[in-house]
Design a protein around this motif. Structure first.
Motif, mmCIF file in Angstrom:
data_model
loop_
_atom_site.group_PDB
_atom_site.id
_atom_site.type_symbol
_atom_site.label_atom_id
_atom_site.label_comp_id
_atom_site.label_asym_id
_atom_site.label_seq_id
_atom_site.Cartn_x
_atom_site.Cartn_y
_atom_site.Cartn_z
ATOM 1 N N PRO A 255 -2.241 -5.682 2.737
ATOM 2 C CA PRO A 255 -1.493 -5.479 3.982
ATOM 3 C C PRO A 255 -0.343 -6.467 4.143
ATOM 4 O O PRO A 255 -0.288 -7.504 3.470
ATOM 5 C CB PRO A 255 -2.553 -5.701 5.063
ATOM 6 N N THR B 232 -1.268 0.700 8.213
ATOM 7 C CA THR B 232 -1.887 -0.438 7.527
ATOM 8 C C THR B 232 -1.025 -0.882 6.347
ATOM 9 O O THR B 232 -0.047 -1.596 6.525
ATOM 10 C CB THR B 232 -3.310 -0.083 7.059
ATOM 11 N N SER C 97 0.600 -5.437 9.608
ATOM 12 C CA SER C 97 -0.273 -4.288 9.402
ATOM 13 C C SER C 97 -1.422 -4.274 10.405
ATOM 14 O O SER C 97 -1.857 -5.331 10.883
ATOM 15 C CB SER C 97 -0.845 -4.306 7.978
#
Length: 417
Positions: free
Chosen positions: A385, A311, A390
């Motif tokens: 992110p 992530t 991500s």
């Protein structure tokens, strides 16, 4: 005929960059989350399987967005914005707590993060407001109203997710492009510098330095009737802000936020605790060298040393497996996408679509900048992110909507070549 017109006028450079980043992002998610046993790429028990599902869902979403009349987004921008605010407010009652933050609605085994969708909703609302011919950002009333559009989602998001709230502040750059006085940017930039300086040095030294600089500036500009009252007010505000930093830092910030700033500023060393993520991130990126260890060959990645690698820390996989050269290629792709959107925004025939284009570019830029700076240890860990890269269904779908709404707006106009 309308769909044929959209396809022929659609900017394929933006579309190609979007597809490239999504595909490369999935490859890195696959590498960062690949289990020992071989499974299908559509295995929904695996992170990469879920991301592939979201990518597949994005295809009909794009088709729908490109099929809608571009004027729909302008006409219903206020409705979309209000709906996003209600979804954010609903988190305080119906939200699911994950890792101490209530950012999600639970939908079976999946989660929906309304803050991601609030970004394009806020961009539409701001574009609608600034698109009004009567709005003049040199007038204080319009300045406050435009800033109020940004502050509404920030106020609802900040208590649960300060990182996401930070993203909305990037649209101040759009306001500056549309006529917001430059002193707003300078004030914000100065406040950030004062905040950091106040954490590193004694406040009295900062105040004395500010006093000396203000006196020098006053003496240099007194021939043009520099107002001594204004200079005095600026000094008082700087002093008050500087002396309040320590109180805010100790009493308003949560402990993990204080720890992250202390690690970043070198005031504390904690390689096994709060500083573990950043330290492992630097090790993973640095170990890639110039050309990287190769796809699926990252030892830090395979060893699971970097938490949340699929992530917020997905760029560490790029650095380790693809090296400096691969990292620069990814950076180039993001910069190319942002610059292309800015270029297209300047060519729009309506103020609404121009402002929206700049909103898209600003949101992508702040995400890209903060995430990469965070991974390299140049910015505190704030949970932002990397766009299209991500892992996250809400993020991918929201960025897809953000970008392809603008692609549709751009396709509606007559190209000027």
């Amino acid at each position: 005929m309308k769909n044929q017109s959209t396809r022929s006028n659609m900017d394929w450079m933006v579309v190609s960059l979007y597809i490239t980043l999504v595909v490369l992002g999935w490859l890195n998610i696959y590498s960062a989350s690949l289990p020992i046993e071989e499974t299908s790429i559509l295995d929904l028990n695996q992170i990469y399987g879920k991301q592939m599902l979201f990518i597949i869902i994005s295809i009909p979403l794009i088709i729908v967005l490109l099929s809608i009349d571009g004027k729909f987004f302008e006409k219903f921008s206020s409705v979309i914005f209000i709906g996003s605010l209600l979804a954010l407010a609903g988190l305080f009652v119906f939200g699911k707590e994950v890792k101490g933050q209530t950012n999600w609605y639970a939908i079976g085994s999946f989660g929906l993060q309304p803050a991601e969708f609030a970004k394009f909703a806020t961009a539409l609302a701001l574009s609608k407001y600034l698109g009004d011919v009567q709005v003049n950002l040199s007038v204080a009333k319009y300045q406050f109203q435009a800033l109020g559009i940004l502050l509404l989602p920030i106020a609802l998001i900040a208590p649960n997710d300060p990182g996401s709230a930070l993203i909305f502040s990037s649209m101040i750059l759009v306001l500056y492009r549309e006529g917001l006085p430059a002193w707003y940017l300078w004030t914000g930039f100065t406040a950030i510098l004062l905040f950091i300086a106040s954490l590193l040095f004694e406040p009295i030294y900062i105040v004395l330095t500010a006093l000396i600089l203000i006196i020098i500036q006053y003496l240099r500009s007194r021939l043009i009737n520099r107002n001594i009252v204004l200079s005095s007010i600026v000094f008082v505000l700087i002093s008050a802000f500087t002396f309040s930093v320590s109180y805010v830092f100790d009493n308003v910030f949560q402990q993990h936020h204080r720890d992250r700033f202390n690690i970043l500023l070198g005031k504390a060393v904690d390689m096994k605790g709060i500083g573990y993520n950043i330290n492992q991130s630097k090790i993973a990126v640095g170990s890639g060298g110039w050309t990287g260890k190769g796809f699926l060959e990252g030892t830090q990645t395979k060893g699971g040393f970097v938490p949340e690698q699929h992530t917020d820390y997905i760029f560490t996989t790029v650095g380790e497996e693809w090296g400096f050269i691969g990292s620069m290629i990814i950076i180039f792709l993001f910069i190319a996408l942002i610059l292309r959107i800015i270029y297209l925004a300047e060519r729009q025939k309506t103020k609404f679509s121009r402002v929206y284009g700049y909103c898209v570019a600003s949101i992508l830029f702040i995400h890209f900048f903060v995430n990469t700076a965070m991974v390299l240890g140049l910015f505190p860990t704030v949970g932002v992110p990397l766009p299209l890269f991500s892992y996250g269904g809400s993020g991918l779908l929201a960025f897809t909507m953000l970008i392809f709404i603008f692609v549709k707006m751009d396709a509606n106009k007559v190209n000027e070549w």
